[in-house]
Design a protein around this motif. Structure first.
Motif, PDB file in Angstrom:
ATOM      1  N   THR A 187       0.363  -1.579  -0.137  1.00 60.63           N
ATOM      2  CA  THR A 187      -0.576  -0.175   0.306  1.00 60.63           C
ATOM      3  C   THR A 187       0.906   1.371   0.475  1.00 60.63           C
ATOM      4  O   THR A 187       1.946   1.225   0.703  1.00 60.63           O
ATOM      5  CB  THR A 187      -1.025  -0.030   1.450  1.00 60.63           C
ATOM      6  N   VAL A 213      -3.699  12.465  -8.324  1.00 65.36           N
ATOM      7  CA  VAL A 213      -3.631  11.234  -7.746  1.00 65.36           C
ATOM      8  C   VAL A 213      -4.331  10.459  -8.699  1.00 65.36           C
ATOM      9  O   VAL A 213      -4.214   8.769  -8.718  1.00 65.36           O
ATOM     10  CB  VAL A 213      -5.368  11.189  -6.885  1.00 65.36           C
ATOM     11  N   GLN A 273      -3.087   6.139  -9.046  1.00 71.39           N
ATOM     12  CA  GLN A 273      -3.915   5.554  -9.100  1.00 71.39           C
ATOM     13  C   GLN A 273      -3.234   4.402  -9.866  1.00 71.39           C
ATOM     14  O   GLN A 273      -3.492   2.845 -10.031  1.00 71.39           O
ATOM     15  CB  GLN A 273      -5.245   5.296  -9.237  1.00 71.39           C
ATOM     16  N   ARG A 275      -2.082  -1.038  -3.142  1.00 66.46           N
ATOM     17  CA  ARG A 275      -3.307  -0.122  -3.404  1.00 66.46           C
ATOM     18  C   ARG A 275      -3.189   1.580  -2.791  1.00 66.46           C
ATOM     19  O   ARG A 275      -1.587   1.609  -2.101  1.00 66.46           O
ATOM     20  CB  ARG A 275      -3.791  -1.366  -1.942  1.00 66.46           C
ATOM     21  N   VAL A 276      -3.854   2.191  -2.802  1.00 68.29           N
ATOM     22  CA  VAL A 276      -3.535   3.458  -2.901  1.00 68.29           C
ATOM     23  C   VAL A 276      -4.483   4.018  -1.258  1.00 68.29           C
ATOM     24  O   VAL A 276      -5.343   3.941  -1.223  1.00 68.29           O
ATOM     25  CB  VAL A 276      -4.011   4.303  -3.770  1.00 68.29           C
ATOM     26  N   MET A 277      -3.992   4.982  -0.885  1.00 67.40           N
ATOM     27  CA  MET A 277      -4.729   5.497   0.675  1.00 67.40           C
ATOM     28  C   MET A 277      -3.728   6.963   0.629  1.00 67.40           C
ATOM     29  O   MET A 277      -2.991   7.847   0.278  1.00 67.40           O
ATOM     30  CB  MET A 277      -3.980   4.972   2.227  1.00 67.40           C
ATOM     31  N   ILE A 278      -5.488   7.850   0.769  1.00 66.24           N
ATOM     32  CA  ILE A 278      -5.511   9.618  -0.049  1.00 66.24           C
ATOM     33  C   ILE A 278      -5.807  10.055   1.330  1.00 66.24           C
ATOM     34  O   ILE A 278      -6.333   9.700   1.844  1.00 66.24           O
ATOM     35  CB  ILE A 278      -6.153   9.831  -1.279  1.00 66.24           C
ATOM     36  N   CYS A 279      -5.068  10.870   1.635  1.00 67.27           N
ATOM     37  CA  CYS A 279      -5.507  11.726   3.278  1.00 67.27           C
ATOM     38  C   CYS A 279      -5.079  13.676   2.289  1.00 67.27           C
ATOM     39  O   CYS A 279      -4.172  13.179   1.281  1.00 67.27           O
ATOM     40  CB  CYS A 279      -4.202  11.603   3.728  1.00 67.27           C
ATOM     41  N   GLN A 280      -6.236  14.183   2.711  1.00 68.17           N
ATOM     42  CA  GLN A 280      -5.738  15.231   2.262  1.00 68.17           C
ATOM     43  C   GLN A 280      -5.207  16.449   3.624  1.00 68.17           C
ATOM     44  O   GLN A 280      -6.052  16.166   4.987  1.00 68.17           O
ATOM     45  CB  GLN A 280      -7.016  15.866   1.884  1.00 68.17           C
ATOM     46  N   ALA A 324      -0.568   8.787  10.353  1.00 66.60           N
ATOM     47  CA  ALA A 324      -1.752   7.856  10.241  1.00 66.60           C
ATOM     48  C   ALA A 324      -1.418   6.662   9.583  1.00 66.60           C
ATOM     49  O   ALA A 324      -1.242   5.512   9.404  1.00 66.60           O
ATOM     50  CB  ALA A 324      -2.931   8.320   9.561  1.00 66.60           C
ATOM     51  N   SER A 350      -0.265   2.475   9.626  1.00 65.34           N
ATOM     52  CA  SER A 350      -0.730   1.560   8.518  1.00 65.34           C
ATOM     53  C   SER A 350       0.147   1.022   8.609  1.00 65.34           C
ATOM     54  O   SER A 350      -0.448  -0.160   7.000  1.00 65.34           O
ATOM     55  CB  SER A 350      -2.060   2.188   7.928  1.00 65.34           C
TER      56      SER A 350
END
Lengths: 383, 383
Positions: free
Chosen positions: B109, B126, B130, B139-144, B158, B162
């Motif tokens: 990830t 993004v 992806q 897999r991709v985990m996106i945060c703003q 965070a 993970s």
DNA sequence: TCATCTATCGCAAACGTTTCCGAAAACGTA
DNA sequence: TACGTTTTCGGAAACGTTTGCGATAGATGA
């Protein structure tokens, strides 16, 4: 010869019985109990993330005690707790969420599947989702289906393999079978639909006023004097397309206007589609005097084309469309739209999903309708 | 009394020695070895995701054999493998990625931190990320971060908690300390910067031609006849703002035009900022005849305002800006821009990060520049 | 007939946590 | 002194998977 793990003194240490065969010690200064492990000086492992075992070793206590200290357990000595916290900070300990998730059976992560993040509507939804999720302590995993049913299925599988606690999904425009969802629904995984929902599944849904919105747009066009209103609908399979088309038809019927199949076109949101539709309409013996589209982008493409052709907006043809965007307000003439408040949609969907996750047993699916707003602009303002 | 786990027959079963004290059996029909577990009829557990242990139990073999069967191990009987695969499909087995990740020490990830997904540039990035990630099995985990340094720090924490395998980040406009990154960089976690990068960290970077782009834009304005060109720069701390401003200054110098501080404004990308800047410039004794902005949205806001005031574009004031968008091509007059190809930026960043993850030992950070493209439109086309 | 080899497979440890269960010391009470 | 109670902690199992290390049975060879 043995020093306190806290103050380091030797003279304050007294033996204090045994715990499971291990010599237990007590520092009179620190009022701290601990036991000794055979020191292992040759463990120069490569640098790694510190674990509770590392903390336990440096303090001469057991991992379970460390865990208790860090989890606000009641049954632990305050001195021990403070020591654990001190060492944890010193070693920059971060709990391994993988291990926690594996043990707890929950990941505190929600999965999101959308057709295309580059469309402002979905970007807005995602932003809304993230706001609610992060406030509730959830992480977000986003996948794009790129309007491909196959990719959507793979996305769902990947998210489920990652053991997300719940799923938010807006379907592909070509999706008309839902086995890939049912499978997981049966296993009890919370799923919430939004925007492009699916009626045959018993999930909570967040939808817009698709019927009411198009009804309002078309009624507005009629009140502006339009009598032959063309409709650029979406893919026939898509539920929201049908609803929006129904709103269009209902408005016509209310004002006793005929529904002409010549004037209804099913687009797949592509630019060629909308231009084809427009050209067909313009070649009719009786041109339409108003156009309603279920997607604002189509309307904007038509506006550009109409301007090129020298057809006056809104005098000769008025336009109104679903979905707001900065672009709609800035082109000339600006476009009359029905704003769907994507951010709100995202917020609501995430709120409902998290509620579903937390109260899994007592949750009953329901449908939430996000109210929209008619924004009248130049493209339809004849008066 | 004992039936084959494959064909179910009883008469074909013969005893075949012991394995670790357990009776080993052999089905002559299926040529299959297996052993028996004491049947536990009262294990009516709640439905759960099937695990390799479930498969092992139904087949009377051990979890390790199941694992080997599913992982293309060589040391396993083909019949056994086929049986395992059959039962796995029957029970709809999905490997638990959490457990796999915990064991392997990698999550497959990658984490992404961006200021705002609703900005088309970042949405494009993004999408590019992806595409590459999913093709590579990540897999991709996106945060703003919402342009908040604090939120950015929390996001990074965070994601690291993970245990993402790597991080892609574009910093907040207010970020000027990088301890939250250094910490993890020291632990050896691959990090790649893009767009808003940070020079003091030894990470790979994907940047645009910030200097060259603004140079090209300003030079273009000069060639169109502009002699007093104002600049709407970004926040002073932001590295790309500085670079873009330098490009502006260099272009002026090349053509022996003075650099006037009156004509340089540092905006924080807000609408009020750009309108304030514009109004200030318009009140000068000598108005500018060209405007360069580092963000296309500012230029668009200015265009709207200039039109309201009745100032002619490009004749009285020409505009050119960084960053392309559909909006830039559709407003009137359409806006001359320097397209940054956000999708490509995302693709490159993800490619480099994944390379960094896979070849962690031999990877050496470098900087990749994504070439841009000057798109001349009406807002600057005087000739 | 016996020893050796090969093909399969099981056990157990490991990844990092949490938590049930019980154990011992300290404390209180008679 | 002899109990019972409270406090505090350690061991071990569990979550689901992978993998090194044997172990066994049948095959092979002498």
């Amino acid at each position: 010869m043995i020093a306190c793990t806290k103050c380091g003194k030797v003279e304050t240490i007294v033996k204090s019985g045994f715990v499971r065969g291990k010599q237990r010690l007590y520092c009179k200064d620190c009022e701290l109990y601990f036991s000794v492990n055979p020191p292992n000086p040759s463990t120069n492992k490569k640098p790694h993330q510190t674990t509770i075992v590392d903390i336990a070793k440096t303090l001469g206590i057991s991992p379970s005690t460390v865990s208790r200290a860090l989890n606000n357990s009641q049954e632990i000595n305050e001195n021990t707790r403070n020591e654990v916290i001190r060492v944890a900070n010193e070693l920059d300990y971060r709990p391994n969420l993988l291990a926690q998730s594996l043990h707890r059976g929950e990941t505190h992560t929600i999965g999101v599947v959308i057709p295309d993040i580059q469309r402002p509507f979905f970007a807005g939804v995602v932003a809304g989702i993230q706001k609610v999720a992060s406030e509730a302590g959830y992480r977000v995993m986003i996948c794009q289906s790129n309007e491909s049913h196959n990719t959507e299925t793979l996305n769902v599988q990947a998210l489920m393999a990652s053991r997300v606690d719940g799923l938010l999904i807006s379907h592909t425009k070509e999706t008309n079978s839902f086995e890939h969802i049912k499978l997981h629904l049966r296993k009890g995984i919370p799923i919430v639909h939004f925007d492009r929902v699916c009626d045959e599944l018993e999930t909570a849904k967040v939808i817009q006023e698709d019927f009411e919105g198009s009804f309002a747009l078309v009624e507005h066009l009629i009140k502006q004097g339009c009598r032959r209103i063309a409709a650029c609908a979406g893919p026939e399979d898509l539920l929201i397309s049908q609803k929006r088309l129904n709103g269009y038809k209902a408005a016509l019927q209310k004002y006793d206007l005929p529904i002409e199949t010549d004037l209804i076109f099913h687009s797949s949101f592509k630019k060629e589609d909308s231009l084809n539709a427009l050209n067909n309409w313009l070649e009719l013996s009786q041109r339409p005097d108003g156009i309603f589209t279920v997607h604002y982008a189509n309307a904007i493409e038509m506006i550009m084309s109409l301007k090129q052709k020298g057809i006056k907006i809104p005098d000769e043809i008025a336009l109104a469309a679903f979905g707001d965007d900065l672009l709609a307000s800035m082109i000339e003439p600006s476009l009359t739209v029905y704003n769907q408040f994507p951010f709100t949609v995202g917020q609501e969907a995430a709120t409902i999903l998290i509620d579903n996750i937390i109260n899994k047993e007592i949750f009953v699916p329901f449908t939430k309708v996000i109210k929209g707003e008619l924004i009248v602009r130049q493209s339809s303002n004849k008066i």
